[in-house]
Design a protein around this motif. Structure first.
Motif, PDB file in Angstrom:
ATOM      1  N   LYS A 105       5.262  76.819 -25.464  1.00  0.00           N
ATOM      2  CA  LYS A 105       5.780  76.587 -24.112  1.00  0.00           C
ATOM      3  C   LYS A 105       6.697  77.732 -23.699  1.00  0.00           C
ATOM      4  CE  LYS A 105       8.525  73.006 -23.253  1.00  0.00           C
ATOM      5  NZ  LYS A 105       8.995  71.647 -22.985  1.00  0.00           N
ATOM      6  N   ASN A 106       6.300  78.439 -22.636  1.00  0.00           N
ATOM      7  CA  ASN A 106       7.167  79.465 -22.051  1.00  0.00           C
ATOM      8  C   ASN A 106       7.898  78.849 -20.866  1.00  0.00           C
ATOM      9  OD1 ASN A 106       6.021  81.393 -23.810  1.00  0.00           O
ATOM     10  ND2 ASN A 106       4.300  81.626 -22.410  1.00  0.00           N
ATOM     11  N   ALA A 107       9.213  79.135 -20.759  1.00  0.00           N
ATOM     12  CA  ALA A 107       9.994  78.555 -19.661  1.00  0.00           C
ATOM     13  C   ALA A 107      10.891  79.612 -19.061  1.00  0.00           C
ATOM     14  CB  ALA A 107      10.825  77.386 -20.171  1.00  0.00           C
ATOM     15  N   LYS A 108      11.026  79.604 -17.718  1.00  0.00           N
ATOM     16  CA  LYS A 108      12.006  80.481 -17.078  1.00  0.00           C
ATOM     17  C   LYS A 108      12.680  79.737 -15.930  1.00  0.00           C
ATOM     18  CE  LYS A 108       8.487  83.014 -14.454  1.00  0.00           C
ATOM     19  NZ  LYS A 108       7.746  84.274 -14.435  1.00  0.00           N
ATOM     20  N   ARG A 109      14.000  79.884 -15.876  1.00  0.00           N
ATOM     21  CA  ARG A 109      14.748  79.179 -14.835  1.00  0.00           C
ATOM     22  C   ARG A 109      14.691  79.983 -13.550  1.00  0.00           C
ATOM     23  NH1 ARG A 109      17.604  75.044 -13.968  1.00  0.00           N
ATOM     24  NH2 ARG A 109      17.732  74.334 -16.119  1.00  0.00           N
ATOM     25  N   VAL A 110      14.323  79.281 -12.460  1.00  0.00           N
ATOM     26  CA  VAL A 110      14.213  79.933 -11.149  1.00  0.00           C
ATOM     27  C   VAL A 110      15.222  79.379 -10.145  1.00  0.00           C
ATOM     28  CG1 VAL A 110      11.802  80.582 -11.440  1.00  0.00           C
ATOM     29  CG2 VAL A 110      12.353  78.362 -10.454  1.00  0.00           C
ATOM     30  N   ALA A 111      15.843  78.231 -10.471  1.00  0.00           N
ATOM     31  CA  ALA A 111      16.827  77.649  -9.546  1.00  0.00           C
ATOM     32  C   ALA A 111      17.796  76.801 -10.350  1.00  0.00           C
ATOM     33  CB  ALA A 111      16.107  76.781  -8.505  1.00  0.00           C
ATOM     34  N   VAL A 128       4.148  75.920 -13.955  1.00  0.00           N
ATOM     35  CA  VAL A 128       4.416  74.611 -13.337  1.00  0.00           C
ATOM     36  C   VAL A 128       5.918  74.438 -13.217  1.00  0.00           C
ATOM     37  CG1 VAL A 128       4.082  72.125 -13.588  1.00  0.00           C
ATOM     38  CG2 VAL A 128       2.350  73.697 -14.441  1.00  0.00           C
ATOM     39  N   GLU A 129       6.381  74.115 -12.019  1.00  0.00           N
ATOM     40  CA  GLU A 129       7.832  74.023 -11.830  1.00  0.00           C
ATOM     41  C   GLU A 129       8.308  72.580 -11.905  1.00  0.00           C
ATOM     42  OE1 GLU A 129       9.445  76.051  -8.439  1.00  0.00           O
ATOM     43  OE2 GLU A 129      11.359  75.014  -8.680  1.00  0.00           O
ATOM     44  N   TYR A 130       9.433  72.377 -12.572  1.00  0.00           N
ATOM     45  CA  TYR A 130      10.114  71.081 -12.558  1.00  0.00           C
ATOM     46  C   TYR A 130      11.595  71.319 -12.754  1.00  0.00           C
ATOM     47  CZ  TYR A 130      11.737  66.453 -13.708  1.00  0.00           C
ATOM     48  OH  TYR A 130      12.425  65.284 -13.701  1.00  0.00           O
ATOM     49  N   GLY A 131      12.379  70.743 -11.896  1.00  0.00           N
ATOM     50  CA  GLY A 131      13.837  70.762 -12.057  1.00  0.00           C
ATOM     51  C   GLY A 131      14.420  72.164 -12.146  1.00  0.00           C
ATOM     52  N   GLY A 132      13.848  73.119 -11.383  1.00  0.00           N
ATOM     53  CA  GLY A 132      14.402  74.467 -11.378  1.00  0.00           C
ATOM     54  C   GLY A 132      13.878  75.350 -12.505  1.00  0.00           C
ATOM     55  N   VAL A 133      13.002  74.845 -13.344  1.00  0.00           N
ATOM     56  CA  VAL A 133      12.445  75.638 -14.449  1.00  0.00           C
ATOM     57  C   VAL A 133      10.923  75.696 -14.291  1.00  0.00           C
ATOM     58  CG1 VAL A 133      12.175  75.809 -16.956  1.00  0.00           C
ATOM     59  CG2 VAL A 133      14.291  74.918 -15.989  1.00  0.00           C
ATOM     60  N   LEU A 161      19.281  77.308 -20.006  1.00  0.00           N
ATOM     61  CA  LEU A 161      18.871  78.586 -19.409  1.00  0.00           C
ATOM     62  C   LEU A 161      19.687  78.881 -18.157  1.00  0.00           C
ATOM     63  CD1 LEU A 161      14.964  78.324 -19.616  1.00  0.00           C
ATOM     64  CD2 LEU A 161      16.397  79.931 -20.861  1.00  0.00           C
ATOM     65  N   GLN A 162      20.015  80.175 -17.964  1.00  0.00           N
ATOM     66  CA  GLN A 162      20.640  80.614 -16.719  1.00  0.00           C
ATOM     67  C   GLN A 162      19.535  81.078 -15.784  1.00  0.00           C
ATOM     68  OE1 GLN A 162      23.923  80.261 -16.379  1.00  0.00           O
ATOM     69  NE2 GLN A 162      23.934  79.491 -18.476  1.00  0.00           N
ATOM     70  N   ILE A 163      19.856  81.225 -14.498  1.00  0.00           N
ATOM     71  CA  ILE A 163      18.839  81.627 -13.528  1.00  0.00           C
ATOM     72  C   ILE A 163      18.334  83.020 -13.894  1.00  0.00           C
ATOM     73  CG2 ILE A 163      18.394  82.228 -11.105  1.00  0.00           C
ATOM     74  CD1 ILE A 163      20.204  79.990 -10.274  1.00  0.00           C
ATOM     75  N   GLY A 164      17.004  83.150 -13.958  1.00  0.00           N
ATOM     76  CA  GLY A 164      16.372  84.419 -14.311  1.00  0.00           C
ATOM     77  C   GLY A 164      16.104  84.549 -15.808  1.00  0.00           C
ATOM     78  N   GLU A 165      16.721  83.670 -16.602  1.00  0.00           N
ATOM     79  CA  GLU A 165      16.549  83.756 -18.047  1.00  0.00           C
ATOM     80  C   GLU A 165      15.236  83.093 -18.476  1.00  0.00           C
ATOM     81  OE1 GLU A 165      19.973  82.161 -19.979  1.00  0.00           O
ATOM     82  OE2 GLU A 165      19.676  83.352 -21.782  1.00  0.00           O
ATOM     83  N   GLU A 166      14.619  83.624 -19.551  1.00  0.00           N
ATOM     84  CA  GLU A 166      13.353  83.085 -20.047  1.00  0.00           C
ATOM     85  C   GLU A 166      13.492  82.676 -21.499  1.00  0.00           C
ATOM     86  OE1 GLU A 166      10.517  86.228 -17.693  1.00  0.00           O
ATOM     87  OE2 GLU A 166       9.724  85.331 -19.537  1.00  0.00           O
TER      88      GLU A 166
END
Lengths: 194, 279
Positions: free
Chosen positions: A94-100, A51-56, A142-147
């Motif tokens: 909760k797993n999170a990864k930044r996409v934007a 589920v995406e929210y705020g770039g994560v 988190l930086q972009i691509g980081e999990e």
């Protein structure tokens, strides 16, 4: 007699005008409130969804533990005295990864809670600190691509439910809600239990 | 029936009813002012620290912002003024009728018992109306705070005063409109019964202040009584518990307490006054 009838007629007219004014003012206020407070858009997801929210992007799952199960699972024997026996504990993974890139301070405005129809849910920050994963990073850092992957801990108290609801607590459907704290325009519900 | 209609008209269309309504609405105004000023102060701080302001409106059911559910200064004032609000419309009417001789006039045209009964029920109804008007006004304002009360297939109760700790609490979450009607009915009945205490007092004294203020003092005693008698399991029958929806509250104890009080006031008033020689 004519004067009396005229006075009575005036009283009725004034009363009706006052009532009409009150109705109009209230209706206007209600319409204003409806316009300012939009109906939230609710979307349902499962534990397998990202589920995406705020770039994560988030993937959330949860498990319910009794006091003893929690102590055994996370090796909390030396902290037994602070873990309440009248509660069940829900550990959210909760797993999170930044996409934007983030567009603002969304994470300060996002409110996460476990919810089910009759539950008053408490957050357990102390237990969360005790069991938190070693390599956990805050989502906002988190930086972009980081999990990252981390726990959140919630509890439901036996004293806040009737006996029947408490007996049924292990079979109750629960959702992990992600809600805009200030606007409540979007609600994402991830079904994590039952 | 004619006597009852006359008494009812007198009980509703008088200056006491207007003062009662103004007093009740003033308590509601204090409550809403408190809520609004808290939101304004919070938003001032939030803006100073760079956060986003909020309206205070919510997705929780509207009854959580209602005076029956919410403990605010205005709620406390309304509960303290409860006795005064119900007694003001028609509390001293029986004493006044006796003093000016109106009772003789009426009782030559109708049965004394009929007149007493009409007086009792008119006082009951006027007391009930006086207290539910501010209650209904606050209900309408609570609806403005939560205009879209629920979302999805159930309401969110975390962060509200609602609790499923009892069967009544669970029923409140499932059917909050019905619960609102039950509480309005309870306040009407209890308010009306409390107003009839003035009739009992006017049978024993001719002091206007004693008659008018007795319901107010009765409520004060019932508020402070529990703190001295905490071992007795009678709290659920006290108005501080059944008039508001706390975790262990149940309005049906309030209905029972009101019924007992009504039997008490009606029997004493009718028995005492029937024996009185009025002509």
């Amino acid at each position: 007699m004519n004067t009396y009838r005229k006075m009575k007629h005036k009283k009725y007219v004034i009363t009706i005008i006052i009532i009409l004014v009150l109705i109009i003012v209230y209706t206007g206020a209600y319409i204003n409130a409806l316009k300012r407070f939009k109906k939230p858009v609710i979307r349902y997801y499962t534990s397998d969804d990202w589920v995406e929210y705020g770039g994560v992007k988030y993937q959330v799952s949860a498990k319910m533990y009794s006091r003893e199960e929690l102590i055994n699972k996370f090796d909390l024997t030396e902290y037994e005295s602070v873990i309440d026996k009248n509660k069940v504990y829900i550990v959210v993974d909760k797993n999170a990864k930044r996409v934007a890139e983030s567009t603002g301070n969304e994470h300060d405005e996002l409110f996460f809670i476990i919810s089910s129809k009759y539950w008053h849910v408490s957050v357990e920050p102390d237990i969360k600190e005790l069991i938190q994963k070693e390599n956990y990073i805050q989502e906002s850092e988190l930086q972009i691509g980081e999990e990252t992957s981390g726990y959140r801990v919630y509890s439901v108290n036996k004293n806040s439910l009737t006996k029947k609801l408490w007996d049924d607590v292990w079979n109750t459907t629960a959702y992990y809600e992600m809600e805009d704290y200030y606007g409540s325009e979007y609600i994402r519900r991830i079904r994590v239990l039952n | 029936m004619k006597v009852f209609r006359m008494e009812l008209k007198r009980s509703i269309y008088n200056i006491g009813m207007l003062v009662s309504i103004i007093l009740g609405l003033a308590c509601i105004f204090i409550k809403q002012y408190g809520v609004c000023s808290r939101i304004i102060e919070s938003n001032k701080i939030l803006r100073r620290i760079g956060g986003q302001s909020y309206t205070g409106m919510s997705n929780t059911p509207f009854i959580t912002d209602w005076v029956v559910m919410m403990i605010e200064p205005g709620t406390i004032y309304l509960l303290y003024m409860f006795g005064l609000i119900v007694a003001l419309p028609y509390g001293i009417s029986y004493y006044r009728d006796k003093k000016i001789g109106l009772i003789k006039n009426i009782c030559t045209r109708t049965n004394h018992s009929t007149y007493l009964r009409a007086k009792y029920f008119a006082t009951f109804i006027s007391g009930g109306i006086a207290i539910i008007i501010p209650l209904l006004a606050d209900l309408l304002m609570a609806k403005l705070w939560s205009p879209r009360g629920f979302h999805g297939n159930y309401i969110k109760i975390t962060g509200t005063v609602l609790s499923a700790a009892t069967m009544w609490g669970k029923f409140t979450i499932d059917h909050y409109y019905i619960v609102a009607i039950v509480y309005i009915l309870l306040w009407f009945i209890f308010g009306g019964v409390l107003a009839t205490i003035t009739l009992v007092v006017s049978s024993y004294t001719e002091n206007v202040f004693t008659i008018q203020l007795m319901p107010f003092f009765v409520m004060l005693i019932l508020f402070y009584f529990p703190s001295y008698m905490i071992d007795l399991n009678i709290n659920k029958f006290l108005p501080s518990n059944f008039l508001s929806n706390r975790e262990q509250s149940n309005p049906f104890y309030g209905m029972l307490a009101s019924a007992i009080l009504m039997v008490f006031t009606y029997s004493i008033y009718m028995r005492k006054e029937k024996k009185m020689d009025i002509l």
